[in-house]
Every structure is written in structure tokens, then in C-alpha cells.
Design a protein around this motif. Structure first.
Motif, PDB file in Angstrom:
ATOM      1  N   THR B 270       0.824  -1.214   0.000  1.00  0.00           N
ATOM      2  CA  THR B 270       0.000   0.000   0.000  1.00  0.00           C
ATOM      3  C   THR B 270       0.854   1.258   0.000  1.00  0.00           C
ATOM      4  N   GLU B 344     -12.314   3.803   8.950  1.00  0.00           N
ATOM      5  CA  GLU B 344     -11.646   2.956   7.954  1.00  0.00           C
ATOM      6  C   GLU B 344     -11.704   3.667   6.598  1.00  0.00           C
ATOM      7  N   PRO B 345     -10.555   4.070   6.055  1.00  0.00           N
ATOM      8  CA  PRO B 345     -10.599   4.692   4.728  1.00  0.00           C
ATOM      9  C   PRO B 345     -11.232   3.733   3.717  1.00  0.00           C
ATOM     10  N   THR B 422      -6.806   1.200  -1.982  1.00  0.00           N
ATOM     11  CA  THR B 422      -6.962   1.869  -0.682  1.00  0.00           C
ATOM     12  C   THR B 422      -6.932   3.372  -0.895  1.00  0.00           C
ATOM     13  N   TRP B 423      -7.958   4.039  -0.394  1.00  0.00           N
ATOM     14  CA  TRP B 423      -7.979   5.502  -0.419  1.00  0.00           C
ATOM     15  C   TRP B 423      -7.124   6.013   0.744  1.00  0.00           C
ATOM     16  N   THR B 424      -6.419   7.109   0.511  1.00  0.00           N
ATOM     17  CA  THR B 424      -5.773   7.772   1.650  1.00  0.00           C
ATOM     18  C   THR B 424      -6.843   8.588   2.382  1.00  0.00           C
ATOM     19  N   ARG B 425      -6.506   9.082   3.565  1.00  0.00           N
ATOM     20  CA  ARG B 425      -7.465   9.948   4.269  1.00  0.00           C
ATOM     21  C   ARG B 425      -7.701  11.233   3.476  1.00  0.00           C
TER      22      ARG B 425
END
Lengths: 170, 712
Positions: B270, B344-345, B422-425
């Protein structure tokens, strides 16, 4: 890439990773230990909290290059059976989690608090857990559970150690 | 065919832990048994549990498995649905296992958890499923014993022969029972409830205190790669061209893929993907919204509010009543765009082959996830398996499928390779489908005694729920649904074309409109110095249909000590709402020091009809209050040059533990139909706090979040 050697949950661990890779992603993607959560990547939310040499740290801000020789404890290593640490017992007793995603981080921060403070006040709890966000709003239950955890822990500690701790903290 | 079998790899370590834990916990229910989701295996294995209906499986080992067809995002669905089943099945509470099933028409046309509907739409089907299974087991036992069914009853995972006291276990009867036709059943009378209406601990707690609960982000598949996606910083913008040379040279990078929504870097972890993404050089076609700012949107909304809109609520003759009123009040209320920001992103894992697509995701609506993947892969829905994982918060955000579509597009480009996006914040806060901003212009006419005779309002709020006669109900609910006795009303609505993606946010339109309405009602009371609780009582007391509403107001006022002395510098404010088939009233106790608002205590009285799990309802009320408090006190999305200005939890900073008030919840118990509870309490806290701030300072806060400088 560089080999990094540290202690993970009491066992020797060696990984060959980029020196700038954060501990969070070493745990999650390299070692498949997913109990430690990614929340923000910036040290703002506390979801990735682990212990290094007993102190709570943000694993997203802890780089591989600084890990050599350190002792890392994650949620998976907090207790042998996954439920008997005083904080875990208290979290079960007080039924704290909702979605549960932030709770590994909350528990690791709380465990470090009750290890230091045998009888924390609400203000102590708020100060220690200020950096741990929960969007489900379990804060009131967390406060109650930390008091319960501290009580469980006090009951475990022999009297002479209690006296010693009191002296240190006073 | 192998490709259509969706076999889930067992995690033996976790499962054996759970089994060991069951003993150590002294009978505390443990959540998640990890099933093998293989339809083929289920047909051929003699050890497979018998399927008594769409919801219930019973194994030869006496295990009862409940198919949880609603997502678990913290709202306690797994626990409350298990209670509904066990109430009628008469099974051992400690032996229930839960499994999130694949999409199936048996679980509804829109399988998912949204609209605070999980209990309301499961209340009948799950009790019926339990009762059906029980009656089938009884029939199987009666046949074995050669006795009449009336001589048998279910008790604690056994069928008991009441004449002989002989027992047959559920497990020993399940296979025979499963062959019987589904019977007609009669459900228990509320007086017979053993579980429904009690207070039970959550089934998923043990797995959530030791890191073993599997969220979407925790999925790992053999050979899986990790993706990070760069989207255009301006909504509606597109990639014009890009150069990935540098990104591709970075450690761990396996591929760079352009999809409809941006450019994705695919790597072997990631972090490597997210790092290499920063090295992409992308020229954007920013489209038509690159000059959007909060100020330009506010002007657009304000201009619209001066024009006649679509009719959202009309009764009597508001214009005539207004001109004849003794006193006229006017106010403009505003609420900002809000991000959901679940802990949870967003993330989604997908693998696409020529004839199948398999997805692991925390989604609120499995059916939409499946349809989205079908649209991208051009595969029939039957070839698309949605594996539901725990959701690290939903709040409406995970009802969308934008992030699922992105993952499927990337996986389609890397055919056969599982990919986790996965998205970042930062992605989460800057590319949400936001709670829309709203601008609402109110006027009220009061008679000589100070009672309202007219209410007019023009609501300007972006639409996402579809227009009906020009009105999106999500924009006006809370204003057009109030039941105060105001004889003449005229509420109009405009959907501005703001170009910002918007969607459902916990409590939807009520989240801003309950604040607008309940604060403006407070303004009416204050105009002739009437007590805010008494004012509301009077406006609700005429219509007997308001009796449950009035009751929660009275309970909250009494428990909070409304009208009684408070500590020096502390003030009360009240808010009430009638939403989702439930009623709640909240009284907030606040102090204001140099513009800084501190909420000390919140009392909430709630009537949600028949309660299933008291502890679960209480948790959801506390949760909803915290979610609303963040909106009242702290968070807001602003725009400049078409870009969201907030980035992470430093600039979009929700409520933290040191800001948490004491929350007291009082449950009104009755046997009315169950109402929704997950979103019920979010709107009410906002006006309760705002009205208390007015009591403390004499200043009326008409836009959120509260700014200290406006109160100092």
C-alpha cells in the motif's frame, strides 16, 4: 532495501524493506498482521497505535530505519489469548466497540495509560486518549472501560508493587 | 466450473482462536465463524449444515448459523438480528454463528443496510425464519417419535416430547427438517418475549478487542497487488495526459493504469503505491468547476433563495397570514458540505477474470456493489460475488459504489490479479460524496400572543435523491415533516447546480433541517420570551397524533431538570425530531467561555417503538449524538479554486474524547412497530446545543460549525 531487526510481540523479527517504509505497512502488508489499523497516515487519529519499548506510538509515523533493536507490541501481542489483558477484559465487560475499527488503537493507548497510572481520573483518560479518534462516538464507554481496566489491573498487582508504583507516581 | 466457485480461504489461526475463546469467555457469544463460501461444496459435502430457509443453517453439531443480510458497520445489526432469530427459534444463544451471505434475491431487491431500516425490514422476516425453522424441527421430531406436533416444543436447541420428556437435538433433526415444506407460522405475543426488549452485549466485541475482526482493508488474497489512485483535484475534471516514467521506476511498483476517474499506481504494498503516486505527472482537464469556491456557491444559493421555488409544503394562506401578523421574524440558516470520514478509509479488493468477478468489500449496499461491477465487467450479476466484510464505519458513505467501481476498473485492467485499492485519508476528505450544503431563508408571522400563524421558507440545497414535482425530499425533510401547529405554511425548494458530489450522510436532510427548524422555532419562542419547552408543548398538544412526540419532550425535560437551577454559567437548550419512525428529544447543557462552547451534559429521551436490544439502542443514540456534535462544533468542508481545502484529521477534526459530554439516554418502552435508530439522534443534538448557546449568550448561531469569534 535494508534488513531491519526488532522484537515483535516478544519474538525476534527481521524484515527486508525500504528504510522509509512506516512500521504500519510493515505490519499490515509485509507481515499480514492487520490488527493495527490505517486511519489517516498523518499521526492525527491514533488508529495505528502500537507500543515501542512500552510507550504508545503512531506506527504510521515510525519508519523502518528507526526500528533496529526496538521492542514492538501490537494488539495481537497484548495478551496470549487475545482477551485477558485488563484493558481487553474491560472492553468486553463494558461492550465498548461499535464498528470497532479504531479500537485496536484505543486499547493500545489505554493499556499504556493503565500500566503507568493505577487509578486514572477522567482528565487523565481524556489527556491520554485525546489523539485517538472514534467516529462511532464510543468515548463515554471508553472512559468507563478505562476505569474498569485500571480496577482489574490493580487487583492483579501484588501489594508491594502497588506501594512502589504509588511512590513513583507521587 | 472452477471460475464460478467463490471459495474463501480459511484463516485457521483466527478460527481456532475463536473456538478456544468460546470456552475461555465462559459462554459469552463469539461472533464470526468463517464459512467456506462455496456453493458447490455446500451441495456435495455431507457435513454441510442443513439449510432450513434463506436465513437459517443448522449443523449436525447443533450449530445454528444465521445469514446476516445486513452490513455490520457498528450499528449492532449482527447482534440484534441474532436476537430476532433466536427469539422464535428457541436456540442456544451461545451457539449462534453468523455469516454474511452473497447477494441473493431472498435478501431483498436492494440488499444492504441503509436508511436506518435494518431492524424495520428484518423484524418480520427474521422472526418468521426462526419460527419456520422451529416448526420444521418440531415436525421432524414428531414424525420420528410418531406423535402429534402439539406434543412437542422447542427448548434450548432441542425438541422436547412433553409427554415422555424425551429430547432430540436440533442437529439430529436438521437434515430431515430441511426436507419439509416451509410452514405457516404464528409469532409470539410481546408478552412472551425472552430476548426481544432485553439488553444484550454485542456478538462482535471479542473479535474487535484483539485485532481479529476482518474489515475490508484487512483482506489479503494470494498474489494480490495494492493500488493507489490519483483523482482530479477538481470535481468533474479528467486526465488530459500523464507521464508515469518516474513513478514506474520507484521501488515495488508493478504497473500504472489509467481508469475513468484518474491514474492508478499498482505496487506490491500500500505504501509503495501511495509513494509512487506522488511521482506521477498528470495534466488535468479541470473542466467547468475550477473556479468554484465556498463564496461563489454561497452567492449562487443566496440568489436562488430570492426566487420562487418548487412547492414543497403548502397549507392555508401564508402570505395573507404573514401580512396580518402582529410580529414578523426573518432568518437565514446555512449548513456546510460535510465529509463522512469513517475511521476505515474506503477500500475495495477485486479480481476480474474473463467469466467472473469477485469482490471483498465493506459495503452498505451489496446489490449496488454487484450492479456497479456488472456494468464495468459486462458480466451477468450471477458471475459477480460480493463478499461482505466488517465496515469500519459507514454513515452513508459506503452506500455509494464509486470506490468499488474504481477497484473493479483497475482489476479489469490487470485481469486475473487480485487488486486492493486503498484511499488515503486525503482522498476520503477531498473526494467524498458530501452531505450537501444548504441555505434556507425563513420567515414567521406571530399573532399578538406570540404564537406562530405563518411559516414560509425557501430551501436551497443540492439534490441527489431525485426530483418529484421539482422537490428532492432529502433537501426538505425535517422542514416539511414537522408536526407543529402552524396553520399557514409555504415551503419552497431549489436544487442548485453546484457541481459537488453529494449523497446520504447520517440522518440525511434532517441533519441540517432539524437544526434550521428547531432553532427557528426557538427564535419564535424567544421573540415573546416564552419558555422553549413550553412553546413546543403548546404547538404539539393540539393534535393527538403527537402524543409520543410530546412524551419524549416531557421525559427529556424532566430528566434534564429543565427550568431548575444549573451550575453557574451553564445553560439548557432543547431540540426534538420525528424521523425514521422514531421520536427523540434532547436537552443540552452548555457553557460558553470567550466564544468557546463546552457541552457538559446531554439528556436524550427516545421512543423507537418496540426495542430489540436496549444496549444497542443506547449505543446508537450516544453514537448519533457524537456524530452530530462534530457537525455543530467542529467540522465543515470549504472550497477554493474547485478544490476541497481540508485534507486530513488536522483540518477536518471531529469530536475528540476530551470534548465528549456526559450523555444520558432514556428509553420509552412500548410495543409499537420498531422505528429506525442508527440515524435518529444525529440531527437533534445540533439545535439543542445552538439553542443552549443562545440561552448562554443571547447570540443566535445561524451557520455551522459554530465559530468562536461569532460568540466572543
Amino acid at each position: 532495501m535494508a534488513v531491519v531487526k526488532f522484537t515483535l510481540n516478544g519474538k525476534a523479527q527481521s524484515v527486508d524493506v525500504e528504510p522509509r517504509m512506516p512500521l504500519l505497512w510493515i505490519l499490515r502488508d509485509v507481515l499480514a498482521m492487520t490488527g493495527t489499523k490505517f486511519g489517516c497516515g498523518g499521526g492525527f487519529c491514533g488508529a495505528c497505535t502500537v507500543h515501542i519499548n512500552g510507550s504508545p506510538v503512531r506506527s504510521c509515523q515510525t519508519l523502518a530505519s528507526g526500528l533496529n533493536g526496538k521492542s514492538v507490541t501490537t494488539i495481537e501481542g497484548l495478551s496470549a489469548d487475545g482477551m485477558s489483558h485488563p484493558v481487553q477484559r474491560a472492553w468486553i465487560e463494558e461492550d465498548v466497540p461499535q464498528c470497532g475499527y479504531c479500537q485496536s488503537g484505543q486499547i493500545m493507548t489505554a493499556a499504556a495509560l493503565v500500566a503507568k497510572a493505577p487509578n486514572p481520573t477522567d482528565a487523565d483518560i481524556d489527556e491520554a486518549l485525546h489523539g485517538n479518534l472514534c467516529r462511532c462516538g464510543t468515548y463515554q464507554d471508553i472512559r468507563r472501560a478505562v476505569h474498569t481496566a485500571a480496577r482489574y489491573r490493580r487487583a492483579q498487582i501484588p501489594a508491594d508493587e502497588k506501594a512502589q508504583e504509588k511512590g513513583v507516581l507521587a | 466450473m472452477i471460475a464460478t466457485q467463490f471459495i474463501r480461504v480459511k484463516k485457521l489461526n483466527r478460527r481456532s482462536f475463536l473456538q478456544a475463546g468460546a470456552t475461555a469467555a465462559g459462554g459469552l457469544m463469539l461472533g464470526f465463524y468463517l464459512p467456506e463460501k462455496s456453493p458447490l461444496a455446500a451441495q456435495t459435502s455431507s457435513a454441510a449444515p442443513a439449510k432450513l430457509n434463506a436465513f437459517v443453517r443448522i449443523g449436525a453439531d447443533d450449530s445454528v448459523t444465521l445469514m446476516i443480510h445486513k452490513s455490520e458497520m457498528g450499528q449492532g445489526t449482527v447482534t440484534s438480528l441474532s436476537m430476532l432469530l433466536a427469539e422464535e427459534l428457541e436456540c442456544d444463544w451461545t451457539k449462534i454463528r453468523n455469516e454474511f451471505p452473497l447477494v441473493d434475491p431472498a435478501y431483498g431487491a436492494m440488499m444492504g443496510a441503509y436508511g436506518s431500516l435494518s431492524i424495520r425490514t428484518s423484524w418480520m422476516p427474521l422472526r418468521q425464519a426462526g419460527a419456520q425453522a422451529r416448526e420444521m424441527l418440531i415436525s421432524a421430531a414428531a414424525q420420528k417419535w410418531g406423535v402429534d406436533k402439539s406434543q412437542c416444543r422447542a427448548e434450548n436447541n432441542n425438541i422436547v416430547n412433553t409427554a415422555s420428556n424425551a429430547k432430540l437435538s436440533f442437529g439430529s433433526l436438521a437434515e430431515d427438517a430441511a426436507k419439509l415444506p416451509l410452514p405457516q407460522v404464528k409469532l409470539k405475543d410481546p408478552s412472551q418475549y425472552q430476548l426481544i426488549g432485553t439488553s444484550k452485549k454485542r456478538l462482535d466485541t471479542p473479535a474487535k478487542v484483539n485485532g481479529t475482526a476482518t474489515f475490508g482493508l484487512d483482506i489479503k488474497r494470494p498474489g494480490m497487488l495494492y493500488a493507489s489512485l490519483q483523482r482530479c483535484p477538481v470535481f468533474g475534471g479528467k486526465v488530459a495526459s500523464f507521464d508515469a516514467t518516474k513513478a514506474k521506476s520507484m521501488p515495488g511498483v508493478k504497473n500504472v493504469v489509467q481508469i475513468s476517474n484518474g491514474v492508478a499506481v499498482v505496487a506490491d504494498n500500500t505504501w509503495a503505491a501511495a509513494e509512487a503516486r506522488k511521482a506521477l505527472t498528470i495534466q488535468w482537464d479541470e473542466g467547468s468547476r475550477a473556479n468554484t469556491s465556498s463564496a461563489s456557491l454561497r452567492q449562487m444559493f443566496a440568489d436562488l433563495a430570492e426566487k420562487p421555488g418548487a412547492n414543497a409544503r403548502k397549507s392555508g394562506d401564508a402570505a395573507a397570514a404573514m401580512s396580518g401578523a402582529a410580529q414578523k421574524l426573518e432568518a437565514v440558516y446555512e449548513a456546510p458540505y460535510l465529509s463522512h470520514a469513517p475511521m476505515e478509509p474506503l477500500n475495495c479488493t477485486a479480481v476480474v477474470t474473463d467469466d467472473s468477478c469477485e469482490i471483498w468489500v465493506g459495503t452498505q449496499i451489496q446489490s449496488v456493489a454487484q450492479q456497479t461491477a456488472a456494468g464495468i465487467t459486462k458480466l451477468p450479476p450471477s458471475k459477480i460475488a460480493i463478499h461482505t466484510e466488517f465496515l469500519g464505519g459507514g454513515f452513508g458513505r459506503r452506500g455509494g459504489a464509486d470506490f468499488i467501481g474504481e477497484a473493479v476498473e483497475i482489476a479489469k485492467a490487470l485481469k486475473g490479479t487480485p487488486v486492493k485499492l486503498t484511499w488515503t485519508r486525503e482522498d476520503d476528505i477531498q473526494h467524498d460524496t458530501y452531505r450537501p450544503a444548504s441555505y434556507t431563508k425563513f420567515a414567521a408571522g406571530l399573532d399578538a400572543d406570540g404564537w406562530p400563524v405563518a411559516l414560509t421558507g425557501t430551501v436551497v440545497c443540492p439534490s441527489f435523491g431525485g426530483l418529484r414535482n421539482g422537490v428532492d425530499s432529502t433537501g426538505v425533510e425535517g422542514i416539511v415533516t414537522h408536526t407543529y401547529d402552524i396553520p399557514n405554511q409555504d415551503i419552497q425548494y431549489h436544487p442548485p447546480d453546484a457541481g459537488i458530489p453529494v449523497s446520504y450522510w447520517r440522518s440525511v436532510g434532517f441533519s441540517q433541517n432539524c437544526y434550521f427548524m428547531e432553532s427557528f422555532i426557538d427564535e419564535m419562542a424567544a421573540a415573546t420570551k416564552k419558555d422553549p419547552v413550553e412553546f413546543r408543548r403548546r404547538l404539539l398538544s393540539k393534535d393527538p397524533k403527537n402524543s409520543r412526540y410530546l412524551n419524549v419532550l416531557n421525559v427529556a425535560a424532566e430528566k434534564a431538570g429543565w427550568g431548575k437551577p444549573l451550575p453557574a454559567g451553564h445553560y439548557h437548550g432543547v431540540g426534538i425530531v420525528n424521523n425514521l419512525g422514531s421520536f427523540n428529544a434532547q436537552v443540552a447543557e452548555v457553557s460558553v467561555n470567550q466564544g468557546k462552547v463546552k457541552v457538559h451534559r446531554v439528556v436524550c429521551a427516545v421512543d423507537c417503538g418496540q426495542i430489540v436490544n436496549k444496549a444497542g439502542v443506547t449505543q446508537q443514540i450516544e453514537s448519533g449524538i457524537v456524530y452530530g456534535l462534530s457537525a455543530a462544533l467542529k467540522i465543515g468542508i470549504t472550497l477554493d479554486h474547485g478544490r476541497v481545502q481540508q485534507t486530513n484529521f488536522n483540518t477536518y477534526d471531529p469530536l475528540r474524547i476530551d470534548e465528549m459530554p456526559v450523555v444520558e439516554v432514556y428509553l420509552v418502552e412500548n410495543h409499537e412497530n420498531p422505528g429506525g435508530i442508527g440515524e435518529a439522534a444525529t440531527p437533534t443534538i445540533v439545535p439543542a446545543v445552538i439553542n443552549a448557546v443562545f440561552a448562554a449568550t443571547g447570540k443566535r448561531v445561524r451557520s455551522l460549525p459554530i465559530k468562536a469569534e461569532s460568540l466572543a
